[in-house]
Design an enzyme around this catalytic site. Structure first.
Site, PDB file in Angstrom:
ATOM      1  N   CYS A 116       0.809  -1.224   0.000  1.00  0.00           N
ATOM      2  CA  CYS A 116       0.000   0.000   0.000  1.00  0.00           C
ATOM      3  C   CYS A 116       0.843   1.277   0.000  1.00  0.00           C
ATOM      4  O   CYS A 116       0.328   2.348  -0.320  1.00  0.00           O
ATOM      5  CB  CYS A 116      -0.948   0.001   1.197  1.00  0.00           C
ATOM      6  SG  CYS A 116      -2.020  -1.453   1.258  1.00  0.00           S
ATOM      7  N   HIS A 244      -3.285   6.895   2.237  1.00  0.00           N
ATOM      8  CA  HIS A 244      -3.704   5.601   1.697  1.00  0.00           C
ATOM      9  C   HIS A 244      -5.170   5.377   2.050  1.00  0.00           C
ATOM     10  O   HIS A 244      -5.594   5.608   3.189  1.00  0.00           O
ATOM     11  CB  HIS A 244      -2.841   4.489   2.290  1.00  0.00           C
ATOM     12  CG  HIS A 244      -3.398   3.119   2.083  1.00  0.00           C
ATOM     13  ND1 HIS A 244      -3.817   2.662   0.853  1.00  0.00           N
ATOM     14  CD2 HIS A 244      -3.627   2.098   2.956  1.00  0.00           C
ATOM     15  CE1 HIS A 244      -4.274   1.427   0.977  1.00  0.00           C
ATOM     16  NE2 HIS A 244      -4.169   1.067   2.236  1.00  0.00           N
ATOM     17  N   ASN A 274     -10.391   0.062  -1.129  1.00  0.00           N
ATOM     18  CA  ASN A 274      -8.957   0.005  -0.853  1.00  0.00           C
ATOM     19  C   ASN A 274      -8.278  -0.669  -2.035  1.00  0.00           C
ATOM     20  O   ASN A 274      -8.484  -1.851  -2.292  1.00  0.00           O
ATOM     21  CB  ASN A 274      -8.721  -0.779   0.441  1.00  0.00           C
ATOM     22  CG  ASN A 274      -7.253  -0.863   0.828  1.00  0.00           C
ATOM     23  OD1 ASN A 274      -6.361  -0.742   0.003  1.00  0.00           O
ATOM     24  ND2 ASN A 274      -6.999  -1.100   2.108  1.00  0.00           N
TER      25      ASN A 274
END
Length: 318
Positions: A116, A244, A274
């Site tokens: 990520c 993020h 996500n």
């Protein structure tokens, strides 16, 4: 002897798969309700790639649009970095294929897996290459197909993740449009989030959600402050916060802990989910598309996730 220059983000572009998956659809496949999904994650929809929307295809689509938007000769792109953690093919890397698909004849190319935090890591590497004169322009892409790795029997992961790609062209600048990266890792807790084999013999994303929440909300504020200091600014100078896109709860807590106004944080996770290494460039692209930001405004980027890796930097809005 190497001479250093400044670097900047010259252009942004995104690719979101056309298939939109809502909470109602997911709730029919699991034991949880649409209301539970939204209240737990803040996510209403996410994009899932079809068979033809491979990581290479999505990365190339976003990357080509970014090169066109930067209005540069593709032959002048000397470096292509693709951040991704969800490829099933171990080698060769996808970046050479992406550079070829776009038509970048002189580009070196490599993959980077910081999960990520992959885009923020890659942005730092591209910035360094441009600043040192090793690349005239560099193309940075975050691209993921996380939908391939989610267990339909695990609502903690099944309802969160989505697919997509975001790209940025990094070019030379007379000023420092990309600040120094502040990065690190907590590898002692690498098992908290990753891809592991389950009882059915298949590999899936597994995650200890409470530990990820505690770690990110406790650790990332300090990283944010250090990234600002490295860039010679303070949080008061930050116009936009692009973290993020883990889930809305983490984003809101981080924003509150930093004392930043909620209307200055980008919440792309609501519509996109996500997307791991693609989440920061997709969110930054969303901000650009919205027209709310002014070129030159300071943006704090913060990537964090499996590894546990993290990286933050301050950039000028392109």
């Amino acid at each position: 002897m190497l001479t250093t220059h400044g670097s900047r983000i010259a252009a942004l572009a995104v690719y979101r798969p056309s298939r939109l998956v809502g909470n109602e659809e997911l709730s029919r496949r699991t034991t949880v309700s649409p209301e539970w999904i939204e209240s737990r994650t803040g996510i209403k929809t996410r994009h899932h790639a079809d068979e033809e929307e491979t990581i290479a295809a999505m990365a190339a689509a976003a990357g080509e649009k970014a090169v066109v938007a930067a209005d540069i000769d593709p032959a002048d792109v000397d470096l292509t970095i693709v951040a991704s953690a969800t490829r099933r093919v171990r080698m060769p890397g996808v970046a050479p294929e992406v550079a070829s698909r776009i038509g970048l004849p002189n580009s070196g190319a490599y993959d980077l897996n910081a999960v990520c935090a992959g885009f923020t890591y890659s942005l730092a590497m591209a910035s360094n290459a441009v600043r040192l004169g090793e690349a005239r322009h560099a193309l940075v892409i975050g691209a993921e197909r996380t939908s391939e790795w989610i267990d339909p029997n695990d609502p903690d992961t099944f309802v969160i993740f989505g697919d997509g790609a975001g790209a940025a062209v990094v070019s030379r600048s007379e000023t420092a449009g990309i600040g120094p990266a502040v990065w690190g890792a907590d590898g002692a807790r690498h098992e908290v989030l990753g891809i592991t084999e389950k009882a059915d013999g298949r590999e899936y994303v597994t995650m200890n959600g409470p530990l990820v929440y505690k770690w990110s909300t406790a650790t990332m504020p300090d990283v944010a402050h250090r990234a600002c200091a490295a860039a010679g600014v303070t949080l008061e100078d930050i116009a936009w916060f692009v973290p993020h896109q883990a889930n809305q709860r983490i984003i809101r807590t981080l924003t509150d802990n930093l004392g930043l106004p909620q209307d200055r944080v980008v919440n792309d996770v609501v519509d996109t989910g996500n997307t791991s290494a693609a989440s920061v460039p997709l969110a930054l692209g969303r901000l650009k598309e919205s027209g709310r930001a002014t070129p030159g405004e300071k943006v704090l980027l913060l990537g964090f996730g499996a590894g546990l890796t993290y990286a933050g930097q301050v950039v000028d809005m392109p």
